[in-house]
Design a protein around this motif. Structure first.
Motif, short mmCIF file in Angstrom:
data_model
loop_
_atom_site.label_atom_id
_atom_site.label_comp_id
_atom_site.label_asym_id
_atom_site.label_seq_id
_atom_site.Cartn_x
_atom_site.Cartn_y
_atom_site.Cartn_z
N SER A 120 0.94 -1.11 -0.21
CA SER A 120 0.03 -0.10 -0.05
C SER A 120 0.96 1.22 0.12
N GLU A 123 -0.35 4.83 0.85
CA GLU A 123 -0.64 5.02 2.29
C GLU A 123 0.64 5.23 3.36
N TYR A 198 -7.01 14.36 0.35
CA TYR A 198 -7.92 13.62 1.03
C TYR A 198 -8.88 14.82 1.81
N THR A 254 -18.52 0.98 -0.48
CA THR A 254 -17.24 1.43 -0.11
C THR A 254 -16.19 1.14 -1.27
N PRO A 256 -12.21 1.94 -3.26
CA PRO A 256 -10.95 2.55 -3.10
C PRO A 256 -10.92 3.85 -4.09
N TRP A 257 -11.76 4.92 -3.62
CA TRP A 257 -11.62 6.07 -4.44
C TRP A 257 -10.34 6.74 -4.70
N SER A 258 -9.08 6.30 -4.05
CA SER A 258 -7.96 6.75 -4.54
C SER A 258 -7.55 6.51 -5.89
N GLU A 286 -9.55 -2.70 -8.53
CA GLU A 286 -8.27 -2.55 -7.84
C GLU A 286 -7.40 -3.93 -7.97
N GLY A 289 -6.46 -5.98 -4.33
CA GLY A 289 -7.39 -5.29 -3.51
C GLY A 289 -8.30 -6.46 -2.90
N HIS A 291 -11.41 -5.37 -3.28
CA HIS A 291 -12.80 -5.00 -3.91
C HIS A 291 -12.93 -5.65 -5.17
#
Length: 330
Positions: A120, A123, A198, A254, A256-258, A286, A289, A291
């Motif tokens: 990641s 992050e 963010y 939800t 991962p908008w990034s 992603e 991930g 998702h």
């Protein structure tokens, strides 16, 4: 003997089904060939039994994703099975099969100390490279699969699709980087393709637009795209002048908008559209991930391009913002 169009179509369908079902994952030497009798033969070593694969293909046929006409066992159910798919004979040939359950145990059996997790980098370090690969689903949807990898690890990476250097804003940068690593990635914050922020609590769309306009107008750094990530959407401004807001119909999901800004920017190069803007809907996944694929809707408006963009040779008539009263042509 040249393969017929129908034989090639069946091979393509099988490749897609096996990719979606993950049935041959863990097998060795997976091979597709057309034999001298015109049959499509799928071979693999040390994987599931041929009968297990045939049952999976029959299940896809039952829901209409594959036209399975017949399944015939002519020899051992574990090693070789004949099928008829869309009037094309298909032979499933498993060498030294061990069965689905054994493949699963072998694939996922690891000691706790050997567990590996997809990195990641955004992050953990505030900088990442987003490679966007385009894949075609069985449904016919074209999906932007975003592969997020650490910055310059390894230093020289050549991909078949273009990548985006992504960095978070100064307020969002992680504090725990070592001095050596901070020195390595500091340059990326100045030359990144996409600068992300963010949204803090209470930030409005007007606040986001003000920040994006300031960053695009920064005369010290070359900003191609800037974006603000909210909990339920993202807003991105491009140096060519367009502003795009991406939202989801299912607000309870939800995602991962990034990674969405990278997919949006990559889509402007992938699709030949007027003024090189993202499509009205975009399917995104992603890589690595938890998702599954998700779909965002986009709304585009035009603003003045940045001063850097106006000075480049890419500022052509096709990229200009629409004139007053002209409207937007999708």
């Amino acid at each position: 003997m040249h393969p017929t169009e129908q034989q090639q179509r069946v091979v393509g369908q099988l490749v897609l089904v096996f990719r979606e079902s993950l049935l041959l994952n863990g097998s060795r030497d997976v091979d597709y060939r057309i034999d001298e009798h015109g049959a499509v033969e799928v071979r693999w070593t040390s994987g599931p039994f041929a009968s297990e694969v045939a049952a999976e293909l029959a299940a896809y046929g039952a829901i209409g994703l594959l036209h399975v006409d017949a399944v015939t066992t002519t020899a051992s159910t574990t090693g070789r099975v004949h099928l008829l798919i869309s009037d094309v004979p298909v032979v499933l040939h498993a060498f030294e099969p061990i069965g689905k359950s054994a493949v699963s145990r072998r694939t996922f059996q690891t000691r706790p100390s050997e567990k590996w997790y997809w990195p990641s980098p955004l992050e953990e370090e505030g900088v990442a490279r987003d490679q966007v690969l385009w894949t075609l689903e069985l449904s016919g949807d074209l999906v932007a699969t975003v592969i997020r990898i650490p910055y310059d690890r390894p230093n020289d990476i050549n991909w078949s699709e273009g990548g985006q250097l992504v960095a978070v804003s100064e307020d969002d940068r992680p504090k725990g980087l070592s001095p050596a690593r901070r020195a390595e990635v500091s340059g990326a914050w100045e030359i990144c393709s996409i600068l992300l922020r963010y949204a803090p609590k209470g930030m409005s769309d007007d606040d986001a637009d003000t920040w994006m306009a300031e960053e695009l107008g920064n005369s010290f750094f070359l900003r191609m795209s800037v974006a603000v990530i909210f909990r339920d959407r993202c807003i991105m401004r491009d140096w060519s002048g367009f502003r795009v807001e991406a939202t989801m119909m299912d607000t309870a999901t939800t995602i991962p908008w990034s990674i969405v800004p990278s997919a949006l920017r990559a889509s402007t190069f992938r699709f030949k559209r007027s003024r090189n803007v993202p499509p009205t809907t975009l399917h995104v996944r992603e890589f690595g991930g938890r998702h599954s694929m998700f779909t965002v809707s986009t709304a585009v408006t035009w603003h003045a391009p940045s001063s850097f963009f106006s000075k480049t040779s890419t500022y052509h008539e096709v990229n200009r913002p629409p004139a007053v009263g002209e409207g937007f042509v999708d």
